[in-house]
Design an enzyme around this catalytic site. Structure first.
Site, PDB file in Angstrom:
ATOM      1  N   LYS A   1    -103.693  52.075  86.871  1.00 55.58           N
ATOM      2  CA  LYS A   1    -102.833  51.037  87.607  1.00 55.58           C
ATOM      3  C   LYS A   1    -103.668  49.849  87.586  1.00 55.58           C
ATOM      4  O   LYS A   1    -105.213  49.781  87.948  1.00 55.58           O
ATOM      5  CB  LYS A   1    -102.714  51.604  88.976  1.00 55.58           C
ATOM      6  CG  LYS A   1    -101.851  50.729  89.777  1.00 55.58           C
ATOM      7  CD  LYS A   1    -101.478  51.698  91.137  1.00 55.58           C
ATOM      8  CE  LYS A   1    -100.648  50.778  92.088  1.00 55.58           C
ATOM      9  NZ  LYS A   1    -100.642  51.705  93.280  1.00 55.58           N
TER      10      LYS A   1
ATOM     11  N   SER B   1     -95.659  52.417  94.051  1.00 56.36           N
ATOM     12  CA  SER B   1     -96.102  51.105  93.343  1.00 56.36           C
ATOM     13  C   SER B   1     -96.639  51.370  92.113  1.00 56.36           C
ATOM     14  O   SER B   1     -96.936  50.777  91.361  1.00 56.36           O
ATOM     15  CB  SER B   1     -96.859  50.317  94.080  1.00 56.36           C
ATOM     16  OG  SER B   1     -98.054  50.892  94.364  1.00 56.36           O
TER      17      SER B   1
ATOM     18  N   SER C   1     -97.477  55.961  96.895  1.00 54.20           N
ATOM     19  CA  SER C   1     -97.322  55.142  95.611  1.00 54.20           C
ATOM     20  C   SER C   1     -97.709  55.700  94.396  1.00 54.20           C
ATOM     21  O   SER C   1     -97.486  55.350  93.321  1.00 54.20           O
ATOM     22  CB  SER C   1     -98.034  53.781  95.687  1.00 54.20           C
ATOM     23  OG  SER C   1     -97.434  52.997  96.615  1.00 54.20           O
TER      24      SER C   1
END
Lengths: 68, 459
Positions: free
Chosen positions: B84, B159, B183
């Site tokens: 990420k 996310s 997330s």
């Protein structure tokens, strides 16, 4: 009471804009009104939590071990 | 993209190392296959912000030499993963998908990256995410929003959106994401992959751009539970053995908060059916599943929101003062919410967190784990994801960030329209292996992970 587009009073919004301004943060009234709308929904639950904590016989302090 | 590419790119990470050792294929072949697939598909899927073609090829050559010499670094050597874009990589732009960080090039790797590289993992690239691991996709995002590989009109969740999308689409063998309120688990559920939020501290948050210092967790997103355990093992400094191969789940006791789940106003009918199906599956295996009530649950949303908003505002205050217009509207709004909180609000939320943690500790004396849906519904549209009322939506994940409980999302079925449904299993703090063992046992009987999204680029 005059209301902003998000159902907040214009006085509330103006006060919040002023509070933010004192902290060096500028934001449009519409943005602040939206943030206040969320804030007020959260505040209702936080107030219920305050009552719950006051009723509690436990010491619910945040100790270093619980904060870890 | 050849048939062989697809076969290689959908192999579990654990199988890649075995294949390398047996000389069935090589790290260079596998990395080349992933890069070819990324080139063919990611202009539509947008799961990567940065693809590290040259460094990945070079790392694959290094891994190949180690296998040839019979000295691989372990079961993750030569396995291509993604990170990420909130996780620092030395000399490689780490943007958090924000205009504030477009030119930010960290000097050193995050601790978790350091550990994974030492064990031979190959970083293919940096994954798309929601701005600063919060908010929603927005028109001012510097990079386009990732799409759900099961239906590109739908979100992959957030996310850690690109990470889950890339794992599901076979664009990496595994990924590392971050989870402050769900997330990792939310996107894993929407994309039909495994997402694990381990107990805090098992994967270091050092070198990960913070959203909320006290709620942030780092964790793996993978195709199987064994792969998630492999990534956790390689990334942690803890001495625990996280492999649950051969571990029995006999005698474990599960709690199912059915009333809480069924009270969710946005609960999807097929999700609740799949949830009851999972409960029955465990019972058929002889595992006791009792209905439970989660105490003090009504406070979870407000406590989580208050802590997160206050801490995010504190971290971003300077940027909010100096260049507020560089933030997307949704994230800026969250920061303003944080700015409007009082010290009393924050301390009340911290005490509420203690209240919840103690209540859950008491509840978990009777249960080894809780099972509940990972999300109340399958993936939904971008318009729904970007709704201003988003903060009101049901979350079945936030509680476990507050209470520091390990929690995993695994696939537990598909809707009639072919969208994945996720099951969540949450254990006691630091009993991560129990969670992994239960998830693995379920996965062994329901091989949902063998199902892949339609691939428009397949032959």
């Amino acid at each position: 009471v005059a209301e902003s587009g998000n159902g907040r009073s214009l006085a509330d919004v103006a006060a919040a804009v002023s509070t933010l301004g004192d902290a060096g943060i500028s934001a449009a009234e519409s943005e602040v009104a939206q943030a206040l709308a969320v804030h007020s929904g959260i505040a209702d639950v936080l107030n219920a939590l305050r009552r719950r904590l006051e009723e509690s016989q436990e010491e619910l302090l945040v100790t270093p071990s619980e904060a870890r | 993209v050849t048939g062989t590419d697809i076969e290689l790119c959908y192999l579990p990470a654990a199988e890649l190392a075995k294949g390398y050792a047996a000389r069935r294929f090589s790290p260079v072949e596998v990395v080349t296959a992933f890069l070819r697939r990324i080139d063919a598909m990611d202009s539509d899927l947008h799961s990567y912000i940065t693809v590290l073609r040259e460094t990945a090829r070079s790392a694959a050559s290094d891994a190949e030499r180690r296998y040839a010499a019979g000295v691989p670094l372990g079961p993750l050597d030569g396995v291509p993963i993604g990170l990420k874009d909130v996780i620092d990589t030395a000399g490689i732009r780490t943007t958090a998908n924000s205009r504030h960080f477009l030119d930010r090039i960290p000097r050193s790797d995050a601790t978790v990256v350091e550990r994974l590289r030492q064990r031979g993992a190959i970083v293919l690239g940096k994954h798309t995410m929601y701005e600063f691991a919060s908010g929603t996709p927005g028109p001012k995002d510097p990079f386009p929003a990732a799409r759900n590989p099961w239906d590109p009109e739908l979100v992959p969740g957030g996310s850690s959106s690109g990470s889950a999308a890339a794992v599901a689409a076979g664009l990496c063998a595994g990924a590392i994401g971050s989870d402050t309120g769900g997330s990792i688990r939310g996107p894993a559920s929407y994309c039909g992959v495994v997402g694990f939020k381990p107990s805090p501290g098992l994967l270091s948050t050092r070198g990960v751009v913070p959203l909320s210092w006290t709620l942030d967790h780092v964790g793996p997103i993978a195709r199987t539970v064994d792969d998630a355990a492999l990534l956790l093992q390689a990334g942690t400094t803890d001495n625990t053995n996280f492999s649950t191969i051969g571990m029995s789940i006999d005698g474990l006791r599960l709690g199912a908060p059915i009333s809480l789940v069924e009270a969710a106003q946005d609960l999807d009918a097929q999700t609740i059916t799949a949830y009851h199906g999972a409960i029955n599956d465990f019972r058929r295996r002889g595992i006791a599943v009792d209905e439970v009530t989660v105490p003090e649950y009504d406070f979870v949303g407000a406590v989580s929101h208050t802590i997160l908003a206050a801490e995010a505002f504190t971290y971003h205050r300077y940027r909010l003062q100096r260049a507020p217009s560089l933030f997307g509207a949704e994230f800026r709004s969250r920061l303003l919410q944080g700015a409007l909180l009082s010290a009393n609000d924050y301390v009340t939320a911290l005490r509420g967190r203690t209240l919840l943690s103690r209540a859950m500790t008491e509840l978990m004396r009777s249960f080894d784990a809780l099972i509940l849906p990972a999300t109340p519904h399958p993936a939904w549209s971008f318009a729904e994801e970007m709704s201003p009322d988003r903060w009101r939506w049901t979350s079945f994940t936030r509680l476990f960030n507050l209470t520091r409980q390990p929690a995993i999302a695994i696939p537990c079925g598909f809707t009639s329209s072919g969208l994945p449904i996720g099951l969540q299993i949450a254990g006691r703090p630091l009993e991560d292996t129990t969670v992994l063992a239960l998830a693995r046992a379920y996965e062994r009987e329901h091989t949902w992970y063998l199902r892949h999204p339609n691939d428009p680029h397949a032959n």
